[in-house]
Design a protein around this motif. Structure first.
Motif, PDB file in Angstrom:
ATOM      1  N   GLU A  90       0.877  -0.854   0.084  1.00 40.40           N
ATOM      2  CA  GLU A  90      -0.357   0.073   0.123  1.00 40.40           C
ATOM      3  C   GLU A  90       0.745   1.323   0.072  1.00 40.40           C
ATOM      4  N   SER A  91       1.925   1.184   0.736  1.00 43.39           N
ATOM      5  CA  SER A  91       2.570   2.166   0.783  1.00 43.39           C
ATOM      6  C   SER A  91       3.133   2.415  -0.177  1.00 43.39           C
ATOM      7  N   GLU A  92       3.911   1.279  -1.444  1.00 45.75           N
ATOM      8  CA  GLU A  92       4.612   1.429  -2.121  1.00 45.75           C
ATOM      9  C   GLU A  92       3.445   1.951  -3.960  1.00 45.75           C
ATOM     10  N   ALA A  93       2.452   1.603  -3.537  1.00 47.28           N
ATOM     11  CA  ALA A  93       1.265   1.763  -4.568  1.00 47.28           C
ATOM     12  C   ALA A  93       1.299   3.979  -4.178  1.00 47.28           C
ATOM     13  N   LEU A  94       1.236   4.001  -2.880  1.00 53.18           N
ATOM     14  CA  LEU A  94       0.922   5.822  -3.067  1.00 53.18           C
ATOM     15  C   LEU A  94       2.308   6.148  -3.454  1.00 53.18           C
ATOM     16  N   ARG A  95       3.233   5.522  -3.214  1.00 52.51           N
ATOM     17  CA  ARG A  95       4.463   7.075  -3.108  1.00 52.51           C
ATOM     18  C   ARG A  95       4.337   7.141  -4.913  1.00 52.51           C
ATOM     19  N   ARG A  96       4.061   5.739  -5.887  1.00 51.41           N
ATOM     20  CA  ARG A  96       4.240   5.840  -7.419  1.00 51.41           C
ATOM     21  C   ARG A  96       2.773   6.881  -7.190  1.00 51.41           C
ATOM     22  N   ARG A  97       1.803   6.441  -6.653  1.00 50.27           N
ATOM     23  CA  ARG A  97       0.724   7.455  -7.491  1.00 50.27           C
ATOM     24  C   ARG A  97       1.458   9.043  -7.233  1.00 50.27           C
ATOM     25  N   THR A  98       1.869   9.323  -6.121  1.00 46.72           N
ATOM     26  CA  THR A  98       2.649  11.113  -5.601  1.00 46.72           C
ATOM     27  C   THR A  98       3.664  11.232  -6.292  1.00 46.72           C
ATOM     28  N   ALA A  99       4.453   9.878  -6.978  1.00 48.18           N
ATOM     29  CA  ALA A  99       5.428  10.530  -7.857  1.00 48.18           C
ATOM     30  C   ALA A  99       5.380  10.686  -9.391  1.00 48.18           C
ATOM     31  N   ASN A 100       4.218   9.941  -9.592  1.00 49.29           N
ATOM     32  CA  ASN A 100       3.334   9.704 -11.259  1.00 49.29           C
ATOM     33  C   ASN A 100       2.932  11.919 -10.988  1.00 49.29           C
ATOM     34  N   PHE A 101       2.282  11.826 -10.298  1.00 50.21           N
ATOM     35  CA  PHE A 101       1.635  13.492 -10.300  1.00 50.21           C
ATOM     36  C   PHE A 101       3.294  14.276  -9.895  1.00 50.21           C
ATOM     37  N   HIS A 102       4.034  14.629  -9.407  1.00 52.56           N
ATOM     38  CA  HIS A 102       5.716  15.007  -9.336  1.00 52.56           C
ATOM     39  C   HIS A 102       5.576  15.352 -10.689  1.00 52.56           C
ATOM     40  N   GLN A 103       6.057  14.220 -11.099  1.00 59.40           N
ATOM     41  CA  GLN A 103       6.616  14.353 -12.763  1.00 59.40           C
ATOM     42  C   GLN A 103       5.856  14.810 -13.766  1.00 59.40           C
ATOM     43  N   ARG A 104       4.434  14.765 -13.580  1.00 63.65           N
ATOM     44  CA  ARG A 104       3.361  14.921 -14.749  1.00 63.65           C
ATOM     45  C   ARG A 104       3.927  16.508 -14.430  1.00 63.65           C
ATOM     46  N   VAL A 105       4.332  17.050 -12.898  1.00 60.99           N
ATOM     47  CA  VAL A 105       3.556  18.371 -13.139  1.00 60.99           C
ATOM     48  C   VAL A 105       4.953  19.172 -12.861  1.00 60.99           C
ATOM     49  N   GLN A 106       6.077  18.287 -13.344  1.00 59.02           N
ATOM     50  CA  GLN A 106       7.347  18.738 -13.106  1.00 59.02           C
ATOM     51  C   GLN A 106       7.087  19.410 -14.935  1.00 59.02           C
ATOM     52  N   ARG A 107       6.955  18.241 -15.729  1.00 59.89           N
ATOM     53  CA  ARG A 107       6.603  18.268 -17.401  1.00 59.89           C
ATOM     54  C   ARG A 107       6.091  19.089 -17.611  1.00 59.89           C
ATOM     55  N   ALA A 108       4.766  19.705 -16.867  1.00 57.60           N
ATOM     56  CA  ALA A 108       3.781  20.486 -17.395  1.00 57.60           C
ATOM     57  C   ALA A 108       4.421  22.181 -16.600  1.00 57.60           C
ATOM     58  N   LEU A 109       5.489  22.163 -15.847  1.00 60.07           N
ATOM     59  CA  LEU A 109       6.234  23.320 -15.525  1.00 60.07           C
ATOM     60  C   LEU A 109       7.064  23.457 -16.897  1.00 60.07           C
ATOM     61  N   SER A 110       7.833  22.809 -17.012  1.00 61.04           N
ATOM     62  CA  SER A 110       8.717  22.710 -18.113  1.00 61.04           C
ATOM     63  C   SER A 110       7.908  23.641 -19.143  1.00 61.04           C
ATOM     64  N   GLU A 111       6.501  22.891 -19.261  1.00 57.80           N
ATOM     65  CA  GLU A 111       5.456  23.652 -20.161  1.00 57.80           C
ATOM     66  C   GLU A 111       5.799  24.989 -20.659  1.00 57.80           C
ATOM     67  N   LEU A 112       5.155  25.798 -19.283  1.00 56.58           N
ATOM     68  CA  LEU A 112       5.257  27.231 -17.996  1.00 56.58           C
ATOM     69  C   LEU A 112       5.763  27.250 -19.217  1.00 56.58           C
ATOM     70  N   VAL A 113       7.289  27.372 -18.166  1.00 58.32           N
ATOM     71  CA  VAL A 113       8.394  28.205 -18.172  1.00 58.32           C
ATOM     72  C   VAL A 113       8.675  28.609 -19.944  1.00 58.32           C
ATOM     73  N   LYS A 114       8.807  27.309 -20.454  1.00 56.65           N
ATOM     74  CA  LYS A 114       9.060  28.057 -22.291  1.00 56.65           C
ATOM     75  C   LYS A 114       8.252  28.654 -22.564  1.00 56.65           C
ATOM     76  N   ALA A 115       7.280  28.522 -22.316  1.00 57.05           N
ATOM     77  CA  ALA A 115       5.937  29.648 -22.762  1.00 57.05           C
ATOM     78  C   ALA A 115       5.754  31.480 -22.618  1.00 57.05           C
ATOM     79  N   GLN A 116       6.639  31.394 -21.123  1.00 58.91           N
ATOM     80  CA  GLN A 116       7.077  32.242 -20.748  1.00 58.91           C
ATOM     81  C   GLN A 116       8.030  33.381 -21.228  1.00 58.91           C
TER      82      GLN A 116
END
Length: 239
Positions: A90-116
């Motif tokens: 259960e702990s590992e599943a929660l960690r993966r979900r949070t890590a996946n979300f974090h990676q998506r946020v990171q990629r979206a943030l990179s897009e926003l940096v380029k757009a700015q």
């Protein structure tokens, strides 16, 4: 939703919109266009950065807590180890979900940096074009001022010469190499239309050239005028 609608959202509402559009396959094109619009991209980037920092903090805290829990479990012997392994999935599943979300946020943030960055470049280019146009109008006005003096035969003073000399002293970058080019050259080549000139205009141009080359403080009224020749006298001065 357009850019104006998005600007009316509070930070919490904008964060919700951002997090629901971080994954490109599930992204609403209109909402994302409003997010990266030049009027909104800086604020969108700042909020996305907050989300990024928060999820990174969550990952670090959970790892620390999990490491501490493991130490406590293993200290209790076999019963503690069983508890550790029972909670591991259960702990590992929660960690993966949070890590996946974090990676998506990171990629979206990179897009926003380029757009700015793109928005900033466009804004700077627009401002540079406006400044260049203002400088062009100023140079045309100075050139016209010099031409009027030449046409009317007015006596130029020191301030006039200093003003006209700015056309030769001030430069703007031109071309791929950004070569410094004087305002007078810009007027001659880029900023004014080339037309055939009459004899009167040619003489006026020549007079302007004389006025331009005259030393500062020296009137061009008599510059370049040949000496008088005495004719019909008995001293033979006309020869």
């Amino acid at each position: 939703m357009d850019a104006a609608d998005l600007a009316q959202l509070n930070d919490g509402e904008l964060e919700e919109l951002l997090t629901s559009n971080i994954h490109p396959p599930a992204r609403d094109p209109e909402a994302w266009a409003a997010i990266i619009h030049p009027d909104n991209v800086a604020r969108s980037r700042a909020i996305m950065m907050t989300v990024h920092d928060r999820t990174a903090s969550v990952l670090r805290r959970r790892k620390t807590e999990r490491d501490e829990f493991r130490t406590q479990c293993f200290a209790r012997g076999e019963a503690g180890k069983r508890e550790w392994f029972e909670t591991q999935a259960e702990s590992e599943a929660l960690r993966r979900r949070t890590a996946n979300f974090h990676q998506r946020v990171q990629r979206a943030l990179s897009e926003l940096v380029k757009a700015q960055r793109s928005a900033n470049r466009a804004q700077n280019q627009g401002r540079a074009l406006e400044q260049r146009e203002t400088l062009r109008k100023l140079a045309v006005a100075v050139q016209h001022h010099q031409a009027v003096h030449a046409r009317e035969g007015g006596i130029a003073d020191q301030s006039d010469y200093e003003l006209w000399q700015l056309l030769d002293r001030l430069t703007v970058p031109v071309g791929a190499a950004q070569e410094p080019t004087s305002l007078r050259t810009m007027l001659d080549i880029y900023w004014t239309d080339v037309e055939s000139i009459t004899d009167t205009e040619l003489r006026r141009t020549q007079a302007e050239r004389v006025m331009r080359s005259a030393p500062a403080g020296q009137s061009a009224t008599f510059s370049g005028v040949p000496r008088a020749r005495h004719v019909h006298n008995d001293k033979g001065l006309a020869s």
